[in-house]
Design an enzyme around this catalytic site. Structure first.
Site, PDB file in Angstrom:
ATOM      1  CE1 TYR A 142      -3.403  -2.659   0.239  1.00 51.75           C
ATOM      2  CE2 TYR A 142      -5.000  -0.772   0.893  1.00 51.75           C
ATOM      3  CZ  TYR A 142      -5.121  -1.779   0.760  1.00 51.75           C
ATOM      4  OH  TYR A 142      -5.660  -2.575   0.346  1.00 51.75           O
ATOM      5  CE  LYS A 192       1.619 -17.085  -2.246  1.00 53.12           C
ATOM      6  NZ  LYS A 192       1.266 -18.419  -2.926  1.00 53.12           N
ATOM      7  CG  ASP A 224      -1.803 -19.715  -1.393  1.00 49.55           C
ATOM      8  OD1 ASP A 224      -1.459 -19.570  -0.568  1.00 49.55           O
ATOM      9  OD2 ASP A 224      -1.953 -20.384  -2.693  1.00 49.55           O
ATOM     10  CG  ASP A 248      -8.442  -4.494   1.519  1.00 54.55           C
ATOM     11  OD1 ASP A 248      -8.783  -4.413   1.840  1.00 54.55           O
ATOM     12  OD2 ASP A 248      -8.471  -4.758   0.415  1.00 54.55           O
ATOM     13  CG  ASP A 252     -13.804  -6.763   2.185  1.00 53.56           C
ATOM     14  OD1 ASP A 252     -13.924  -6.801   3.232  1.00 53.56           O
ATOM     15  OD2 ASP A 252     -13.930  -6.880   0.882  1.00 53.56           O
TER      16      ASP A 252
HETATM   17  C1  IPM Z   1     -10.203  -1.692   3.924  1.00 51.31           C
HETATM   18  C2  IPM Z   1     -10.388  -0.607   2.427  1.00 51.31           C
HETATM   19  C3  IPM Z   1      -9.506   0.700   1.729  1.00 51.31           C
HETATM   20  C4  IPM Z   1      -8.323  -0.463   1.898  1.00 51.31           C
HETATM   21  C5  IPM Z   1      -9.351   1.185   0.541  1.00 51.31           C
HETATM   22  C6  IPM Z   1     -11.113   2.097   0.825  1.00 51.31           C
HETATM   23  C7  IPM Z   1      -8.657   2.076   1.022  1.00 51.31           C
HETATM   24  O1  IPM Z   1     -11.007  -1.577   1.680  1.00 51.31           O
HETATM   25  O2  IPM Z   1     -10.198  -0.619   4.718  1.00 51.31           O
HETATM   26  O3  IPM Z   1     -10.738  -2.841   3.979  1.00 51.31           O
HETATM   27  O4  IPM Z   1      -7.788  -1.256   0.718  1.00 51.31           O
HETATM   28  O5  IPM Z   1      -7.628  -0.842   3.440  1.00 51.31           O
HETATM   29 MG    MG Z   2     -10.731  -3.775   1.794  1.00 57.39          MG
END
Ligand code: IPM
Ligand code: MG
Length: 367
Positions: A142, A192, A224, A248, A252
């Site tokens: 990032y 990884k 993975d 990230d 999710d």
């Molecule tokens: C998160 C989001 C952010 C990230 C975006 C909005 C920059 O996806 O907080 O997970 O990628 O970190």
């Molecule tokens: Mg995210």
């Protein structure tokens, strides 16, 4: 004694609506529990761009560095899709994370009993699930340099760099081990190491830090395979520690397993400041949901639970945090559902405001 200070950044989309409900909870603690906060509010994201031409004004950044905790709603929306990369709403959030040095991002994935049917997985795979992903938040691909889109001969090349120093790995690993000590004493580190040098170093450093935590059972997984195991049998995990990008994705994935995406909070923590409290930003895992913004449909629970995390991690009020969490469980058990929690069979959803009011009523009932 002065009250602890909170900076509220509602942001864009459904951010302001859900934050209105959080304000009710904050006020409740002031009037009913003698726990008053000095609350100030400011702009972040697209709304800050509209007002100032930048997604995060320097004054807001300075204020965020002063307060005891920041509570953020959500940023972004289609209106800002065509903005230059440097002023996109997300840049405001990334600047906060970087300048507050919030290296440890705690993302719980918890399955609420009342919602176990919502998961895309079988109920017995997710019922009772309670895991915590610790995502490194201020380094890795990032932020690594070089980055950019460059000309190479007669074509362009897009470059981002995965870069981790030992100390960056060690500090996030330590925070994950500390957390594991307070939970189920199991930590799984994901990278990884089979293809990335940064992964090899990650594994080595996490192992070294682990020597200080002999009680914690440490394991390593390729990210993975970790994704696969998270969908196969998520209850094998307690705490997971991983880098910025894998975190990230995996967070999710883990959030969706619970069927409760609109319900999950997060905490981003840095090193303790002069006041002894960690620098901290709390925000829901969900985004700004522009498609339902302004319609009173949003689920305020993730943001309310983010405030509960603030009570626990910034203000040493674990019991009061548990009180908020119990109030949320209570209203869900009573059958209250916002639109995002309606099953295919339908039903009549409550509004954002009704959900907030019901949680306040459940807090009253807890006294
Ligand atoms: C998160 C989001 C952010 C990230 C975006 C909005 C920059 O996806 O907080 O997970 O990628 O970190
Ligand atoms: Mg995210």
């Amino acid at each position: 004694m002065t009250n602890p200070s909170l900076l509220i950044l509602p942001g864009d989309g459904i951010g302001p609506e859900v934050m209105t409900e959080v304000r009710k909870i904050i006020d409740w603690f002031g009037t009913k529990r003698g726990l008053a906060f000095d609350v100030s509010e400011d702009l972040v994201g697209g709304c800050a761009y509209d007002a100032h031409g930048t997604p995060l004004h320097d004054d807001t950044m300075a204020r965020a560095l002063e307060v005891d905790a920041v509570l953020l709603g959500a940023v972004g929306g289609p209106k800002y899709d065509d903005l230059d990369f440097s002023v996109k709403p997300e840049r405001g959030l990334l600047r906060l994370r970087k300048e507050m040095d919030l290296f440890s991002n705690l993302r719980p994935a918890q399955c609420f009993d009342a919602l176990a049917d919502f998961s895309s997985l079988k109920k017995d795979v997710v019922a009772g699930l309670d895991i915590m992903i610790v995502r490194e938040l201020t380094s890795g691909v990032y932020f690594g340099e070089p980055r950019g889109i460059f000309k190479e001969g007669n074509e362009r090349v897009g470059i981002n760099t995965q870069r981790y120093t030992e100390s960056e790995i060690a500090r996030v690993a330590r925070s994950a081990f500390e957390l594991a000590m307070r939970r189920g004493k199991k930590l799984c580190s994901m990278e990884k190491a089979n293809v990335m040098e940064s992964g090899i170093l990650w594994r080595e450093v996490v192992t070294e830090v682990g020597r200080d935590y002999p009680e914690v059972e440490l394991s390593h997984m390729y990210a993975d395979a970790g994704a696969m195991q998270l969908t196969r049998w998520p209850k094998q995990f307690d705490v997971i520690v991983t880098d910025n990008l894998f975190g990230d994705l995996l967070s999710d994935l883990a959030a969706m397993l619970t069927g409760s995406l609109g319900m999950l909070p997060s905490a981003s923590l840095g090193a303790p400041g002069a006041n002894g409290r960690p620098k901290a930003l709390y925000e829901p895992v969900h985004g700004s949901a522009p498609d339902i913004a302004g319609q009173g449909k949003a689920n305020p629970i993730a943001c309310i639970l983010s405030f509960a995390m603030a009570l626990r991690y910034s203000f040493d009020q674990g019991d009061e945090a548990a009180r908020v969490e119990a109030a949320v469980e209570r209203v869900l058990a009573d059958g209250l559902r916002t639109a995002d929690l309606m099953g295919p069979e339908g039903g009549s959803p409550v509004s954002t405001t009704q959900m907030g009011d019901a949680i306040v009523a459940a807090l009253d009932a807890s006294l």
